[in-house]
Design a protein around this motif. Structure first.
Motif, mmCIF file in Angstrom:
data_model
loop_
_atom_site.group_PDB
_atom_site.id
_atom_site.type_symbol
_atom_site.label_atom_id
_atom_site.label_comp_id
_atom_site.label_asym_id
_atom_site.label_seq_id
_atom_site.Cartn_x
_atom_site.Cartn_y
_atom_site.Cartn_z
ATOM 1 N N ALA A 59 0.991 -0.364 8.606
ATOM 2 C CA ALA A 59 -0.147 -0.045 7.740
ATOM 3 C C ALA A 59 -1.456 -0.563 8.326
ATOM 4 O O ALA A 59 -2.475 0.148 8.343
ATOM 5 N N TRP A 67 -1.328 4.103 4.113
ATOM 6 C CA TRP A 67 -0.239 3.682 3.244
ATOM 7 C C TRP A 67 1.065 3.858 4.012
ATOM 8 O O TRP A 67 1.271 4.892 4.668
ATOM 9 N N ASP A 89 -0.188 -1.206 1.536
ATOM 10 C CA ASP A 89 -1.438 -0.448 1.492
ATOM 11 C C ASP A 89 -2.123 -0.483 2.859
ATOM 12 O O ASP A 89 -1.660 -1.184 3.778
ATOM 13 N N ARG A 95 2.589 -3.618 -1.867
ATOM 14 C CA ARG A 95 2.225 -3.150 -3.206
ATOM 15 C C ARG A 95 3.435 -2.739 -4.047
ATOM 16 O O ARG A 95 3.317 -2.530 -5.250
ATOM 17 N N VAL A 114 1.518 3.285 -8.154
ATOM 18 C CA VAL A 114 0.471 2.717 -7.318
ATOM 19 C C VAL A 114 -0.399 3.817 -6.712
ATOM 20 O O VAL A 114 -1.630 3.739 -6.713
ATOM 21 N N LEU A 115 0.243 4.874 -6.184
ATOM 22 C CA LEU A 115 -0.517 5.950 -5.535
ATOM 23 C C LEU A 115 -1.339 6.739 -6.552
ATOM 24 O O LEU A 115 -2.439 7.206 -6.225
ATOM 25 N N VAL A 153 -4.535 4.910 -7.200
ATOM 26 C CA VAL A 153 -5.479 5.095 -6.086
ATOM 27 C C VAL A 153 -6.146 6.470 -6.159
ATOM 28 O O VAL A 153 -7.331 6.623 -5.869
#
Length: 206
Positions: free
Chosen positions: A62, A68, A130, A136, A200-201, A204
């Motif tokens: 990453a 990601w 991330d 994450r 999580v995505l 974002v």
């Protein structure tokens, strides 16, 4: 809502990549293999645990790529061998990814072990990092079984033809890939892992 960001999969094992892609595809997560990035070096898997190796692969990749990244480390732990081959599963016989040599060495190591002591389990530890190299999401999955004395089946990879799943009376090498996708250590890890990744995505993308 915007589309979810694409994710790099930090693996060069084509069969493993195939399994992970099939697990992620229904969730709209676009995955790019790390082999698409020639600037990315091979991360040395020198951790003492599956977790340590997965974290290292995810975070280093990453950071290097600014993307990601999902990484996982998995392997076979045989009780009679005090957990070996463990994190050395892919290179048990010395050279990375040589399934035939690894299986032969394992059969030799277990030659004198009686049936009731041939228990084992597969482990998979998955990590999402991330673009800044921070973990994450993470999850572990396990699948228990028993080691046979001969190879059975052509499916799967690694030690799959030796690993008998008691509930099915078949090895991972004999099971239909669709069944393995539901019961394997990787399937169980990703069952816990994918909801975390999606959450999580999505945060974002919003």
């Amino acid at each position: 809502m915007s589309a979810l960001p694409s994710v790099v999969l930090a693996s060069r094992n084509k069969k493993k990549i195939g399994e992970v892609l099939e697990l992620l595809a229904p969730h709209g997560i676009a995955v790019v293999g790390v082999d698409q990035f020639p600037e990315m070096h091979e991360v040395e898997e020198d951790g003492a645990t599956f977790e340590a190796n997965a974290v290292k692969k995810a975070c280093e990749t990453a950071l290097k790529l600014g993307r990601w990244t999902i990484a996982e480390d998995s392997g076979l732990c045989v009780d009679a061998l005090h957990g070996a081959p463990g994190v050395y599963s892919a290179r048990y016989a010395g050279e990375q990814g040589k399934d035939e040599a690894n299986n032969l060495k394992l059969l030799e190591a277990l030659q004198a072990v009686p049936e009731h002591e041939r228990t084992a389990h597969y482990v998979c530890y998955a990590v999402l990092a991330d673009p800044h190299g921070k973990v994450r999401a993470a999850a572990e999955g396990r699948c228990g079984g028993r080691m046979l004395r001969e190879l059975r089946g052509e499916n799967g990879f690694g030690y799959d033809p030796l690993f008998l799943v008691p509930e099915y009376h078949r090895t991972f090498g004999e099971l239909d890939p669709a069944v393995k996708r539901h019961i394997s250590h990787r399937a169980r890890a990703f069952e816990r892992f994918i909801p975390q990744v999606v959450r999580v995505l999505q945060e974002v993308a919003e």
